[in-house]
Write an enzyme that holds these catalytic residues in place. Sequence first.
Site, PDB file in Angstrom:
ATOM      1  N   CYS A   1       0.811  -1.215   0.000  1.00  0.00           N
ATOM      2  CA  CYS A   1       0.000   0.000   0.000  1.00  0.00           C
ATOM      3  C   CYS A   1       0.846   1.267   0.000  1.00  0.00           C
ATOM      4  CB  CYS A   1      -0.970   0.004   1.183  1.00  0.00           C
ATOM      5  SG  CYS A   1      -0.196  -0.244   2.800  1.00  0.00           S
TER       6      CYS A   1
ATOM      7  N   HIS B   1      -1.607   0.406   7.337  1.00  0.00           N
ATOM      8  CA  HIS B   1      -2.243   0.684   6.052  1.00  0.00           C
ATOM      9  C   HIS B   1      -1.906   2.118   5.667  1.00  0.00           C
ATOM     10  CE1 HIS B   1      -4.750  -0.157   2.691  1.00  0.00           C
ATOM     11  NE2 HIS B   1      -5.676   0.748   2.987  1.00  0.00           N
TER      12      HIS B   1
ATOM     13  N   ASP C   1      -8.321   5.267  -1.154  1.00  0.00           N
ATOM     14  CA  ASP C   1      -7.868   3.985  -0.621  1.00  0.00           C
ATOM     15  C   ASP C   1      -8.084   2.928  -1.695  1.00  0.00           C
ATOM     16  OD1 ASP C   1      -7.355   1.625   0.695  1.00  0.00           O
ATOM     17  OD2 ASP C   1      -8.650   2.026   2.411  1.00  0.00           O
TER      18      ASP C   1
END
Length: 233
Positions: free
Chosen positions: A25, A100, A116
Site C-alpha cells: 500500500c 495501512h 484507498d
Amino acid sequence: MISRSEMHNGVTPAIGDCVYTSCYCEENVWKLCDFVRREQTAPLDQLDVVFISNENRTVRTLENVENLRLIKLMVLYVLQVPLWEQKSGQGEEPVIWDYHVVLLQTVPQSGYLIYDLDSELPFPCHANIYIHKALRSDQNLKPQYHRKLRVIPANDFLSRFSSDRSHMKNSDGTWKMPPPPYPPISTAECQTNLEDFISVSPFVGWGVVYSLQSFTHRYSPSPASSSAGPAHP
C-alpha cells in the site's frame, strides 16, 4: 461540502488504471503522488499521505542462536490495525492489517477526500464517510487495537520515502507476496526507511501523528466543532 464534480476531477487515474500491487500500500500511494506530480493534476501541497498504525504493531524478542554463540534480535510484525470496508474483508468483519496507507486530498473551501485502493468505498471517498465507515471508532476496541495516524505532506513523502521491501520477505528469502514489477523506491541518501513512516512516535520520521479521535476532529469535524479551528494531535 465536496460536490460530485470535485470528486471526479482527474487528480488520480480511475481506480482500475492506478499502479497497484496487493499488500504494498505504501508504494501504491507513492505512485499516486508521483502521478499527481508528473501530470500536475493538483498542487502537491493539497495532498497528504496517511499511515495508519498503532503502538503495538511490533513485538521484539531475543532468540539465542547457540551454534553461532550470538543473540539475534527478531522483529515480529503483529496484526493490530482494524479497518472496515476493505476488499479483502468478509461481511461486517474488519480486516486486521499490520499497517495501512491512504492518500488524503484537501479540496479548498470544500473539505477532504480519501483515496484507498484497497477499499470498497468510492474512490475517492468523502473523508467523513471514510472515517465513519472504514476507520470507525476506537471506543469499543481493546486498547491494543487503538489506531494512530501519521499525516505526511505528499512532497515530503515523494522526496524522502524508500523501501527495499525486506519486510515482505520470509526468513528464507522468498516473498510473502509478489513484489511490484518496478525497482524498489529509494533516495540518494537511503535504501529503506519504511519503519520511520509506520512509527507512531512523534520523535521519529516526518509529519504529524494523531490519535484516531484527534484525526477525526481535524478531518471530519462536527458542525459545532468546525468553527473552533483545527484540533491538535
